[in-house]
Design a protein around this motif. Structure first.
Motif, PDB file in Angstrom:
ATOM      1  N   ALA A   1      16.091  -3.792  25.246  1.00 44.28           N
ATOM      2  CA  ALA A   1      14.729  -2.980  25.678  1.00 44.28           C
ATOM      3  C   ALA A   1      14.867  -1.673  24.537  1.00 44.28           C
ATOM      4  N   CYS A   2      16.053  -1.199  24.211  1.00 45.36           N
ATOM      5  CA  CYS A   2      16.209   0.106  23.072  1.00 45.36           C
ATOM      6  C   CYS A   2      15.928  -0.378  21.824  1.00 45.36           C
ATOM      7  N   GLY A   3      16.368  -1.612  21.637  1.00 46.83           N
ATOM      8  CA  GLY A   3      16.094  -2.161  20.251  1.00 46.83           C
ATOM      9  C   GLY A   3      14.688  -2.364  19.963  1.00 46.83           C
ATOM     10  N   VAL A   4      14.114  -2.857  21.053  1.00 47.07           N
ATOM     11  CA  VAL A   4      12.498  -3.046  20.723  1.00 47.07           C
ATOM     12  C   VAL A   4      11.834  -1.897  20.782  1.00 47.07           C
ATOM     13  N   LEU A   5      12.152  -0.857  21.536  1.00 44.74           N
ATOM     14  CA  LEU A   5      11.433   0.379  21.116  1.00 44.74           C
ATOM     15  C   LEU A   5      11.747   1.138  19.796  1.00 44.74           C
ATOM     16  N   ALA A   6      12.848   0.800  19.556  1.00 46.70           N
ATOM     17  CA  ALA A   6      13.231   1.712  18.040  1.00 46.70           C
ATOM     18  C   ALA A   6      12.540   0.993  16.946  1.00 46.70           C
ATOM     19  N   VAL A   7      12.376  -0.452  17.095  1.00 44.74           N
ATOM     20  CA  VAL A   7      11.577  -1.175  16.166  1.00 44.74           C
ATOM     21  C   VAL A   7      10.043  -0.823  16.086  1.00 44.74           C
ATOM     22  N   ILE A   8       9.645  -0.998  17.403  1.00 47.40           N
ATOM     23  CA  ILE A   8       7.988  -0.292  17.496  1.00 47.40           C
ATOM     24  C   ILE A   8       7.770   0.974  16.845  1.00 47.40           C
ATOM     25  N   ILE A   9       8.855   2.120  17.531  1.00 50.34           N
ATOM     26  CA  ILE A   9       8.406   3.609  16.720  1.00 50.34           C
ATOM     27  C   ILE A   9       8.671   3.367  15.437  1.00 50.34           C
ATOM     28  N   ALA A  10       9.766   2.755  14.761  1.00 54.00           N
ATOM     29  CA  ALA A  10       9.969   2.759  13.164  1.00 54.00           C
ATOM     30  C   ALA A  10       8.670   2.321  12.649  1.00 54.00           C
ATOM     31  N   VAL A  11       8.013   1.050  13.220  1.00 55.61           N
ATOM     32  CA  VAL A  11       6.975   0.595  12.494  1.00 55.61           C
ATOM     33  C   VAL A  11       5.749   1.450  12.442  1.00 55.61           C
ATOM     34  N   ILE A  12       5.546   2.320  13.664  1.00 50.27           N
ATOM     35  CA  ILE A  12       4.483   3.139  13.809  1.00 50.27           C
ATOM     36  C   ILE A  12       4.464   4.284  12.863  1.00 50.27           C
ATOM     37  N   PHE A  13       5.893   4.740  12.742  1.00 55.19           N
ATOM     38  CA  PHE A  13       6.014   5.803  11.727  1.00 55.19           C
ATOM     39  C   PHE A  13       6.092   5.281  10.182  1.00 55.19           C
ATOM     40  N   GLY A  14       6.224   4.310  10.049  1.00 56.45           N
ATOM     41  CA  GLY A  14       6.180   3.550   8.679  1.00 56.45           C
ATOM     42  C   GLY A  14       4.741   3.551   8.314  1.00 56.45           C
ATOM     43  N   VAL A  15       3.888   3.063   9.125  1.00 59.64           N
ATOM     44  CA  VAL A  15       2.432   2.847   8.929  1.00 59.64           C
ATOM     45  C   VAL A  15       2.000   4.192   8.612  1.00 59.64           C
ATOM     46  N   ARG A  16       2.319   5.052   9.412  1.00 61.68           N
ATOM     47  CA  ARG A  16       1.628   6.547   9.236  1.00 61.68           C
ATOM     48  C   ARG A  16       1.965   7.099   8.158  1.00 61.68           C
ATOM     49  N   VAL A  17       3.264   7.063   7.720  1.00 61.00           N
ATOM     50  CA  VAL A  17       3.748   7.749   6.433  1.00 61.00           C
ATOM     51  C   VAL A  17       2.990   7.043   5.250  1.00 61.00           C
ATOM     52  N   GLY A  18       2.963   5.549   5.517  1.00 62.54           N
ATOM     53  CA  GLY A  18       2.469   4.804   4.379  1.00 62.54           C
ATOM     54  C   GLY A  18       0.943   5.346   4.019  1.00 62.54           C
ATOM     55  N   THR A  19       0.405   5.369   5.057  1.00 63.24           N
ATOM     56  CA  THR A  19      -1.158   5.845   4.986  1.00 63.24           C
ATOM     57  C   THR A  19      -1.169   7.286   4.619  1.00 63.24           C
ATOM     58  N   LEU A  20      -0.690   8.053   5.122  1.00 64.08           N
ATOM     59  CA  LEU A  20      -0.529   9.535   4.717  1.00 64.08           C
ATOM     60  C   LEU A  20      -0.287   9.538   2.873  1.00 64.08           C
ATOM     61  N   VAL A  21       0.721   8.791   2.507  1.00 59.50           N
ATOM     62  CA  VAL A  21       0.914   8.872   1.175  1.00 59.50           C
ATOM     63  C   VAL A  21      -0.278   7.884   0.384  1.00 59.50           C
ATOM     64  N   ALA A  22      -0.794   7.061   0.849  1.00 63.12           N
ATOM     65  CA  ALA A  22      -1.627   6.320   0.044  1.00 63.12           C
ATOM     66  C   ALA A  22      -3.096   7.084   0.080  1.00 63.12           C
ATOM     67  N   ASN A  23      -3.187   7.968   1.052  1.00 58.51           N
ATOM     68  CA  ASN A  23      -4.667   8.782   1.176  1.00 58.51           C
ATOM     69  C   ASN A  23      -4.338  10.169   0.311  1.00 58.51           C
ATOM     70  N   ASN A  24      -3.177  10.617  -0.162  1.00 59.58           N
ATOM     71  CA  ASN A  24      -3.060  11.544  -0.800  1.00 59.58           C
ATOM     72  C   ASN A  24      -2.168  11.565  -2.011  1.00 59.58           C
ATOM     73  N   THR A  25      -2.189  10.292  -2.892  1.00 66.20           N
ATOM     74  CA  THR A  25      -1.727  10.096  -3.764  1.00 66.20           C
ATOM     75  C   THR A  25      -1.971  11.190  -4.835  1.00 66.20           C
ATOM     76  N   SER A  26      -3.259  11.709  -5.162  1.00 60.45           N
ATOM     77  CA  SER A  26      -3.508  12.596  -6.124  1.00 60.45           C
ATOM     78  C   SER A  26      -3.286  14.052  -5.958  1.00 60.45           C
ATOM     79  N   VAL A  27      -3.034  14.216  -4.436  1.00 60.94           N
ATOM     80  CA  VAL A  27      -2.546  15.482  -3.955  1.00 60.94           C
ATOM     81  C   VAL A  27      -1.002  15.557  -4.331  1.00 60.94           C
ATOM     82  N   PHE A  28      -0.401  14.651  -4.094  1.00 61.27           N
ATOM     83  CA  PHE A  28       1.219  14.413  -4.734  1.00 61.27           C
ATOM     84  C   PHE A  28       1.412  14.843  -6.103  1.00 61.27           C
ATOM     85  N   THR A  29       0.683  14.050  -6.880  1.00 52.37           N
ATOM     86  CA  THR A  29       0.773  14.309  -8.158  1.00 52.37           C
ATOM     87  C   THR A  29       0.425  15.769  -8.808  1.00 52.37           C
ATOM     88  N   ARG A  30      -0.614  16.295  -8.151  1.00 54.52           N
ATOM     89  CA  ARG A  30      -1.193  17.780  -8.573  1.00 54.52           C
ATOM     90  C   ARG A  30       0.194  18.742  -8.118  1.00 54.52           C
TER      91      ARG A  30
END
Length: 140
Positions: free
Chosen positions: A84-113
């Motif tokens: 159960a803890c392993g499944v929760l860890a995988v779910i939370i890690a996937v959610i964080f990964g998607v959120r961070v990936g989306t943030l970086v993809a939406n702000n590529t020019s901001v990071f470059t500046r």
């Protein structure tokens, strides 16, 4: 001089074999790794380690359940909690990964500046200006 053995009482019966079923070490490992992975996944910085550890905890837990059924282990609750803890860890890690990936993809020019601004900054006040501009430009 002959020595004769002294008997102090009736003979002790041999120890009876233990009737306790064996514990499942993989179940304990799944629990420990599952909890550690859950903590890592919730720490945001270590969420990739939480994902990997969660997958390993799930695999160890499934193996432990299988072995526990055939050998009759006494700790299936620990194994279930580890899965159960392993499944929760995988779910939370996937959610964080998607959120961070989306943030970086939406702000590529901001990071470059921001990177260019920091590279050109000569003192602390210019760095502060770069950080302030970055915090207003970035969008979630």
């Amino acid at each position: 001089m002959t020595s004769t053995p002294e008997y102090s009482g009736p003979a002790q019966p041999p120890d009876a074999p233990s009737t306790a079923r064996p514990r499942n070490g993989l179940g304990v490992a799944a629990l420990v790794l599952g909890v550690a992975s859950l903590v890592a996944a919730l720490s945001f910085v270590f969420f990739p380690l939480g994902f990997i550890g969660g997958i390993i905890a799930i695999v160890l837990g499934v193996i432990a359940i299988t072995r526990g059924r055939t050998k009759g282990a006494t700790n299936p609750g620990q194994t279930g909690a580890g899965i159960a803890c392993g499944v929760l860890a995988v779910i939370i890690a996937v959610i964080f990964g998607v959120r961070v990936g989306t943030l970086v993809a939406n702000n590529t020019s901001v990071f470059t500046r921001f990177d260019n601004c920091i590279a050109k900054a000569g003192n602390r006040s210019e760095v502060s200006t770069c950080i302030a501009r970055f915090s207003t430009d970035i969008r979630p």
